[in-house]
Scaffold this motif. Sequence first.
Motif, PDB file in Angstrom:
ATOM      1  N   LYS A  32     -33.385  61.167  34.921  1.00 35.99           N
ATOM      2  CA  LYS A  32     -33.961  62.477  35.222  1.00 35.99           C
ATOM      3  C   LYS A  32     -34.437  62.514  36.654  1.00 35.99           C
ATOM      4  O   LYS A  32     -35.092  61.601  37.132  1.00 35.99           O
ATOM      5  N   THR A  33     -34.139  63.602  37.329  1.00 34.55           N
ATOM      6  CA  THR A  33     -34.556  63.716  38.716  1.00 34.55           C
ATOM      7  C   THR A  33     -36.040  64.093  38.776  1.00 34.55           C
ATOM      8  O   THR A  33     -36.610  64.554  37.795  1.00 34.55           O
ATOM      9  N   ALA A  34     -36.614  63.898  39.945  1.00 38.42           N
ATOM     10  CA  ALA A  34     -38.027  64.250  40.145  1.00 38.42           C
ATOM     11  C   ALA A  34     -38.224  65.739  39.879  1.00 38.42           C
ATOM     12  O   ALA A  34     -39.243  66.155  39.331  1.00 38.42           O
ATOM     13  N   GLU A  35     -37.202  66.532  40.247  1.00 40.70           N
ATOM     14  CA  GLU A  35     -37.299  67.988  40.046  1.00 40.70           C
ATOM     15  C   GLU A  35     -37.360  68.325  38.557  1.00 40.70           C
ATOM     16  O   GLU A  35     -38.179  69.146  38.134  1.00 40.70           O
ATOM     17  N   GLU A  36     -36.515  67.670  37.769  1.00 35.73           N
ATOM     18  CA  GLU A  36     -36.524  67.928  36.318  1.00 35.73           C
ATOM     19  C   GLU A  36     -37.863  67.550  35.700  1.00 35.73           C
ATOM     20  O   GLU A  36     -38.379  68.239  34.827  1.00 35.73           O
ATOM     21  N   GLN A  37     -38.428  66.442  36.183  1.00 40.88           N
ATOM     22  CA  GLN A  37     -39.728  66.006  35.654  1.00 40.88           C
ATOM     23  C   GLN A  37     -40.821  67.005  36.008  1.00 40.88           C
ATOM     24  O   GLN A  37     -41.708  67.281  35.206  1.00 40.88           O
ATOM     25  N   GLN A  38     -40.720  67.563  37.223  1.00 35.10           N
ATOM     26  CA  GLN A  38     -41.715  68.543  37.661  1.00 35.10           C
ATOM     27  C   GLN A  38     -41.622  69.813  36.806  1.00 35.10           C
ATOM     28  O   GLN A  38     -42.638  70.361  36.376  1.00 35.10           O
ATOM     29  N   ILE A  39     -40.389  70.251  36.522  1.00 31.48           N
ATOM     30  CA  ILE A  39     -40.195  71.439  35.688  1.00 31.48           C
ATOM     31  C   ILE A  39     -40.760  71.202  34.287  1.00 31.48           C
ATOM     32  O   ILE A  39     -41.401  72.084  33.710  1.00 31.48           O
ATOM     33  N   GLU A  40     -40.571  70.004  33.760  1.00 32.01           N
ATOM     34  CA  GLU A  40     -41.116  69.686  32.428  1.00 32.01           C
ATOM     35  C   GLU A  40     -42.637  69.733  32.415  1.00 32.01           C
ATOM     36  O   GLU A  40     -43.247  70.234  31.473  1.00 32.01           O
ATOM     37  N   LEU A  41     -43.244  69.219  33.473  1.00 31.85           N
ATOM     38  CA  LEU A  41     -44.707  69.277  33.570  1.00 31.85           C
ATOM     39  C   LEU A  41     -45.156  70.736  33.629  1.00 31.85           C
ATOM     40  O   LEU A  41     -46.109  71.135  32.960  1.00 31.85           O
ATOM     41  N   GLY A  42     -44.430  71.534  34.406  1.00 34.52           N
ATOM     42  CA  GLY A  42     -44.751  72.954  34.525  1.00 34.52           C
ATOM     43  C   GLY A  42     -44.693  73.651  33.176  1.00 34.52           C
ATOM     44  O   GLY A  42     -45.582  74.428  32.819  1.00 34.52           O
ATOM     45  N   GLN A  43     -43.655  73.342  32.416  1.00 35.55           N
ATOM     46  CA  GLN A  43     -43.512  73.954  31.092  1.00 35.55           C
ATOM     47  C   GLN A  43     -44.664  73.544  30.177  1.00 35.55           C
ATOM     48  O   GLN A  43     -45.191  74.350  29.410  1.00 35.55           O
ATOM     49  N   ALA A  44     -45.069  72.269  30.286  1.00 32.37           N
ATOM     50  CA  ALA A  44     -46.174  71.777  29.447  1.00 32.37           C
ATOM     51  C   ALA A  44     -47.474  72.519  29.766  1.00 32.37           C
ATOM     52  O   ALA A  44     -48.215  72.900  28.863  1.00 32.37           O
ATOM     53  N   VAL A  45     -47.735  72.749  31.058  1.00 34.31           N
ATOM     54  CA  VAL A  45     -48.947  73.476  31.444  1.00 34.31           C
ATOM     55  C   VAL A  45     -48.835  74.939  31.011  1.00 34.31           C
ATOM     56  O   VAL A  45     -49.771  75.529  30.492  1.00 34.31           O
ATOM     57  N   PHE A  46     -47.645  75.508  31.213  1.00 33.33           N
ATOM     58  CA  PHE A  46     -47.395  76.912  30.859  1.00 33.33           C
ATOM     59  C   PHE A  46     -47.655  77.168  29.371  1.00 33.33           C
ATOM     60  O   PHE A  46     -48.281  78.152  28.999  1.00 33.33           O
ATOM     61  N   GLU A  47     -47.177  76.249  28.538  1.00 29.31           N
ATOM     62  CA  GLU A  47     -47.315  76.430  27.088  1.00 29.31           C
ATOM     63  C   GLU A  47     -48.616  75.830  26.553  1.00 29.31           C
ATOM     64  O   GLU A  47     -49.028  76.120  25.445  1.00 29.31           O
ATOM     65  N   GLY A  48     -49.232  74.969  27.346  1.00 26.32           N
ATOM     66  CA  GLY A  48     -50.437  74.287  26.891  1.00 26.32           C
ATOM     67  C   GLY A  48     -51.694  74.889  27.482  1.00 26.32           C
ATOM     68  O   GLY A  48     -52.001  76.050  27.233  1.00 26.32           O
ATOM     69  N   LYS A  49     -52.376  74.111  28.300  1.00 32.76           N
ATOM     70  CA  LYS A  49     -53.699  74.536  28.763  1.00 32.76           C
ATOM     71  C   LYS A  49     -53.673  75.788  29.637  1.00 32.76           C
ATOM     72  O   LYS A  49     -54.694  76.454  29.772  1.00 32.76           O
ATOM     73  N   GLY A  50     -52.525  76.107  30.221  1.00 37.30           N
ATOM     74  CA  GLY A  50     -52.443  77.312  31.044  1.00 37.30           C
ATOM     75  C   GLY A  50     -52.459  78.579  30.210  1.00 37.30           C
ATOM     76  O   GLY A  50     -52.873  79.638  30.668  1.00 37.30           O
ATOM     77  N   ASN A  51     -51.951  78.480  28.971  1.00 36.46           N
ATOM     78  CA  ASN A  51     -51.890  79.607  28.045  1.00 36.46           C
ATOM     79  C   ASN A  51     -51.076  80.780  28.599  1.00 36.46           C
ATOM     80  O   ASN A  51     -51.219  81.910  28.166  1.00 36.46           O
ATOM     81  N   CYS A  52     -50.193  80.504  29.552  1.00 41.44           N
ATOM     82  CA  CYS A  52     -49.435  81.565  30.221  1.00 41.44           C
ATOM     83  C   CYS A  52     -48.471  82.265  29.263  1.00 41.44           C
ATOM     84  O   CYS A  52     -48.206  83.455  29.400  1.00 41.44           O
ATOM     85  N   PHE A  53     -47.975  81.510  28.276  1.00 44.08           N
ATOM     86  CA  PHE A  53     -46.944  82.069  27.386  1.00 44.08           C
ATOM     87  C   PHE A  53     -47.482  83.232  26.554  1.00 44.08           C
ATOM     88  O   PHE A  53     -46.723  84.010  26.009  1.00 44.08           O
ATOM     89  N   ALA A  54     -48.816  83.357  26.469  1.00 40.12           N
ATOM     90  CA  ALA A  54     -49.407  84.461  25.716  1.00 40.12           C
ATOM     91  C   ALA A  54     -48.989  85.805  26.319  1.00 40.12           C
ATOM     92  O   ALA A  54     -48.889  86.802  25.611  1.00 40.12           O
ATOM     93  N   CYS A  55     -48.737  85.832  27.627  1.00 42.54           N
ATOM     94  CA  CYS A  55     -48.406  87.096  28.297  1.00 42.54           C
ATOM     95  C   CYS A  55     -47.057  87.081  29.021  1.00 42.54           C
ATOM     96  O   CYS A  55     -46.624  88.124  29.503  1.00 42.54           O
ATOM     97  N   HIS A  56     -46.444  85.926  29.158  1.00 40.19           N
ATOM     98  CA  HIS A  56     -45.166  85.847  29.874  1.00 40.19           C
ATOM     99  C   HIS A  56     -44.099  85.195  29.010  1.00 40.19           C
ATOM    100  O   HIS A  56     -44.322  84.108  28.471  1.00 40.19           O
ATOM    101  N   LYS A  57     -42.957  85.857  28.878  1.00 38.66           N
ATOM    102  CA  LYS A  57     -41.807  85.285  28.175  1.00 38.66           C
ATOM    103  C   LYS A  57     -40.672  85.117  29.186  1.00 38.66           C
ATOM    104  O   LYS A  57     -40.645  85.811  30.200  1.00 38.66           O
ATOM    105  N   PRO A  58     -39.732  84.198  28.895  1.00 43.66           N
ATOM    106  CA  PRO A  58     -38.678  83.938  29.875  1.00 43.66           C
ATOM    107  C   PRO A  58     -37.944  85.194  30.363  1.00 43.66           C
ATOM    108  O   PRO A  58     -37.838  85.410  31.563  1.00 43.66           O
ATOM    109  N   ASP A  59     -37.431  86.024  29.444  1.00 40.83           N
ATOM    110  CA  ASP A  59     -36.575  87.103  29.938  1.00 40.83           C
ATOM    111  C   ASP A  59     -36.942  88.481  29.399  1.00 40.83           C
ATOM    112  O   ASP A  59     -36.110  89.376  29.370  1.00 40.83           O
TER     113      ASP A  59
END
Length: 128
Positions: A32-59
């Motif tokens: 896995k590239t560093a970029e892929e790992q960064q995107i995975e971390l972003g997704q974890a924050v988005f769906e986890g402690k960030g709670n962003c998914f409550a108001c934002h969906k992919p498309d």
Amino acid sequence: MKKLAILFTILLFISCKKEEAQKENLYPETQKTAEEQQIELGQAVFEGKGNCFACHKPDQKIIGPSIQEIATIYKEKNADMVAFLKGKADPIVDPSQYEVMKTNFSITKNLPEEELKALEAYFYSFAK
Ligand code: HEC
């Protein structure tokens, strides 16, 4: 006899190389590239402690604009999402709804820089 010894050494060398290649295929996650790992971390924050998914969906737009829309506009304008999430940049996607998004700065302002950048990378992975 000497020739045979050389041939044998070469054959041994080739078979070792083959084994190495097979081992790499067995463990693809280490590639896995560093970029892929960064995107995975972003997704974890988005769906986890960030709670962003409550108001934002992919498309699709729900309470907030879709990730795809935000990413596409930020990419086009070469805007700074990390600065926005720190409350240091003006909204450019839907300023009329800015007050709703602003409530999240209490969360995003306390996230480490690394996680804000990861969120940005996650958003950009949806850009068209
Ligand atoms: C309570 C609902 C809500 C939550 C939770 C939420 N957002 Fe938003 N977000 C909005 C709304 C509404 C907008 C549109 C207003 C705007 O553009 O500022 C928006 C806009 C945005 C924008 C575009 C800002 C701009 O320049 O206009 C980004 C980037 C963003 N959100 C990221 C996030 C991230 C990252 C999280 C999680 C930490 C998150 N949002 C959580 C409602 C929310």
